[in-house]
Design a protein around this motif. Structure first.
Motif, mmCIF file in Angstrom:
data_model
loop_
_atom_site.group_PDB
_atom_site.id
_atom_site.type_symbol
_atom_site.label_atom_id
_atom_site.label_comp_id
_atom_site.label_asym_id
_atom_site.label_seq_id
_atom_site.Cartn_x
_atom_site.Cartn_y
_atom_site.Cartn_z
ATOM 1 N N TYR A 16 0.829 -1.196 0.000
ATOM 2 C CA TYR A 16 0.000 0.000 0.000
ATOM 3 C C TYR A 16 0.874 1.261 0.000
ATOM 4 N N THR A 17 1.917 1.252 0.820
ATOM 5 C CA THR A 17 2.815 2.402 0.886
ATOM 6 C C THR A 17 3.519 2.622 -0.441
ATOM 7 N N ASP A 18 3.942 1.539 -1.079
ATOM 8 C CA ASP A 18 4.604 1.656 -2.374
ATOM 9 C C ASP A 18 3.663 2.261 -3.404
ATOM 10 N N TYR A 19 2.435 1.801 -3.428
ATOM 11 C CA TYR A 19 1.458 2.346 -4.374
ATOM 12 C C TYR A 19 1.166 3.812 -4.076
ATOM 13 N N THR A 20 0.993 4.137 -2.798
ATOM 14 C CA THR A 20 0.645 5.501 -2.413
ATOM 15 C C THR A 20 1.800 6.465 -2.654
ATOM 16 N N LEU A 21 3.006 6.102 -2.224
ATOM 17 C CA LEU A 21 4.148 7.001 -2.376
ATOM 18 C C LEU A 21 4.546 7.187 -3.831
ATOM 19 N N GLN A 23 2.760 7.926 -6.163
ATOM 20 C CA GLN A 23 1.942 8.982 -6.760
ATOM 21 C C GLN A 23 2.324 10.385 -6.292
ATOM 22 N N TYR A 24 3.186 10.478 -5.297
ATOM 23 C CA TYR A 24 3.495 11.778 -4.711
ATOM 24 C C TYR A 24 4.854 12.303 -5.149
ATOM 25 N N GLY A 41 8.265 9.709 -5.170
ATOM 26 C CA GLY A 41 8.030 8.382 -4.623
ATOM 27 C C GLY A 41 8.755 8.134 -3.306
ATOM 28 N N TRP A 42 9.517 7.025 -3.253
ATOM 29 C CA TRP A 42 10.216 6.635 -2.023
ATOM 30 C C TRP A 42 11.325 7.612 -1.648
#
Length: 81
Positions: A16-21, A23-24, A41-42
């Motif tokens: 979830y964090t990988d998908y969410t980050l 996009q930012y 991203g990360w």
């Protein structure tokens, strides 16, 4: 069995964090209507680590405060009994 559940939850959190980050983007203004991308991203994580430390310290303080209030209330109710 508990370890399987913990590992599954951690894996879901990472996905979830990988998908969410992904996009930012962390940007900063560079002038009139111009923005420079600082991190994607990360890469955002190392850029905002001071905010993480601040949130961790604040949440620890709130947790300790609540714990002390609960202990104090337990002590007062046990003294009245």
């Amino acid at each position: 069995m508990c370890y399987v559940i913990y590992i599954s939850l951690i894996a879901l959190f990472i996905l979830y964090t990988d998908y969410t980050l992904g996009q930012y983007a962390l940007s900063t203004p560079a002038g009139d209507d111009q923005w420079i991308s600082v991190a994607l991203g990360w890469e955002i994580i190392p850029e905002i680590w001071p905010a993480f430390i601040l949130v961790m310290a604040a949440s620890s303080a709130v947790t300790l405060f609540i714990n002390q209030r609960i202990q104090a209330q337990r002590n007062t109710t046990s003294n009245h009994s």
